[in-house]
Design an enzyme around this catalytic site. Structure first.
Site, mmCIF file in Angstrom:
data_model
loop_
_atom_site.group_PDB
_atom_site.id
_atom_site.type_symbol
_atom_site.label_atom_id
_atom_site.label_comp_id
_atom_site.label_asym_id
_atom_site.label_seq_id
_atom_site.Cartn_x
_atom_site.Cartn_y
_atom_site.Cartn_z
ATOM 1 C CG ASN A 9 -4.136 51.632 -36.174
ATOM 2 O OD1 ASN A 9 -3.541 50.662 -36.648
ATOM 3 N ND2 ASN A 9 -4.186 51.873 -34.880
ATOM 4 C CE LYS A 11 -7.242 50.128 -33.617
ATOM 5 N NZ LYS A 11 -8.185 50.305 -32.521
ATOM 6 C CG HIS A 95 -3.027 52.562 -30.693
ATOM 7 N ND1 HIS A 95 -3.861 51.767 -29.939
ATOM 8 C CD2 HIS A 95 -3.815 53.160 -31.623
ATOM 9 C CE1 HIS A 95 -5.090 51.883 -30.409
ATOM 10 N NE2 HIS A 95 -5.091 52.723 -31.421
ATOM 11 C CD GLU A 97 -6.005 48.911 -29.943
ATOM 12 O OE1 GLU A 97 -5.324 48.636 -30.945
ATOM 13 O OE2 GLU A 97 -7.177 49.342 -30.029
ATOM 14 C CD GLU A 167 -6.507 56.542 -31.505
ATOM 15 O OE1 GLU A 167 -7.179 56.392 -32.526
ATOM 16 O OE2 GLU A 167 -5.738 55.670 -31.072
ATOM 17 N N GLY A 173 -13.060 51.359 -30.501
ATOM 18 C CA GLY A 173 -13.659 50.066 -30.799
ATOM 19 C C GLY A 173 -14.945 49.780 -30.047
ATOM 20 C CB SER A 213 -16.311 54.966 -32.079
ATOM 21 O OG SER A 213 -16.067 53.782 -31.334
HETATM 22 P P1 13P Z 1 -11.857 52.542 -33.817
HETATM 23 O O1 13P Z 1 -12.071 53.525 -34.927
HETATM 24 O O2 13P Z 1 -12.107 51.122 -34.238
HETATM 25 O O3 13P Z 1 -12.607 52.923 -32.579
HETATM 26 O O4 13P Z 1 -10.309 52.591 -33.445
HETATM 27 C C1 13P Z 1 -9.713 53.809 -33.225
HETATM 28 C C2 13P Z 1 -8.260 53.602 -33.085
HETATM 29 O O5 13P Z 1 -7.794 53.041 -32.104
HETATM 30 C C3 13P Z 1 -7.384 54.060 -34.174
HETATM 31 O O6 13P Z 1 -6.058 53.996 -33.804
#
Ligand code: 13P
Length: 253
Positions: A9, A11, A95, A97, A167, A173, A213
């Site tokens: 992803n 982003k 997601h 976010e 997640e 992140g 992560s």
């Molecule tokens: P990270 O791998 O940067 O923690 O992000 C995970 C994520 O949100 C994938 O959709």
């Protein structure tokens, strides 16, 4: 056996030219990957160009969201038909976010999931708890509401086409990854929720990714867990080498 699915992803990262370059590097690196499903999710802006790069390869295209209406006066939004036309196979939905910053709810997730399935595409449905929810004893109720919400009025046959990405919000992140046991225990619980909705055979076949992560150095441990069928990767998917290292860990299982 469930096929591993490793999805990157991206982003809100990478310009169009940077996306094309990264996609080219990934195509090159994964050309001998046979068992693991490899998916990348660039921005909408880069998706059509990336689609051209990965056409005819073993890398599949996802996008990071979709609107639940067919078309019309929805400034800034993208429809399922638009996504389908460029050859995307997966759509990431719900997601954290999106939930946190853009008013995504379990209801809008459900509308998007149904729209995606109706178009013959496959949703990657993201669920996960915040740290406050986990510490406040709400882990199970939050996940239950997210799973039941996402699959409302979705048939068993369609549910089989979906992927769940668990997640934990506190691991996204942050560099703080869930331990192998935490991830396994939670994903086993998520599978039990699917079983309650659709029975053991759908629950046993449906793939559940871990995200948050996931990196080359922790991927093997996570992917070794019974109920972890892949990863949804953020930061480590932005470089071909680290993304490939995670894919290789899945392929080696
Ligand atoms: P990270 O791998 O940067 O923690 O992000 C995970 C994520 O949100 C994938 O959709």
């Amino acid at each position: 056996m469930r096929q591993y699915i490793i999805a990157g992803n991206w982003k809100m990262n990478k310009t169009v030219s940077e996306s094309v370059k990264l996609a080219q590097e990934i195509v090159q690196q994964v050309k001998d990957i046979k068992k693991t499903e490899v998916v990348i999710a660039p921005t909408f802006l880069a998706a059509a160009k990336v689609a051209d790069v990965i056409k005819g390869t073993n890398v599949k295209l996802a996008v990071q969201d979709v609107h639940y209406e067919d078309q019309g006066a929805y400034t800034g939004k993208i429809s399922v038909d638009m996504v389908k036309e460029i050859g995307a196979e997966y759509i990431i939905i719900g997601h954290s976010e999106q939930r946190q910053y853009f008013h995504e709810t379990n209801e809008t997730v459900n509308l998007k999931v149904k729209k995606t399935l109706a178009a013959g595409l496959k949703p990657i449905i993201c669920i996960g708890e915040t740290l406050a929810e986990r510490e406040g004893g709400k882990l199970e109720s939050v996940l239950q509401a997210q799973v039941e919400g996402a699959y409302k009025d979705v048939s068993a046959e369609d549910a089989l086409k979906t992927v769940i990405a668990y997640e934990p919000v506190w691991a996204i992140g942050t560099g703080v990854v869930a331990t192998d046991e935490q991830a396994q225990d939670t994903q086993k619980f998520v599978r039990s929720l699917v079983e309650k909705l659709y029975g053991a055979s759908v629950a046993g076949a449906l793939r559940i990714q871990y995200g948050g992560s996931m990196k080359p150095d922790n991927a093997a441990g996570l992917l070794a867990q019974n109920d972890i069928d892949g990863g949804l990767i953020g930061g480590a998917a932005l470089k071909a080498d680290s993304f490939f290292a995670i894919i290789a860990a899945a392929e080696a299982r």
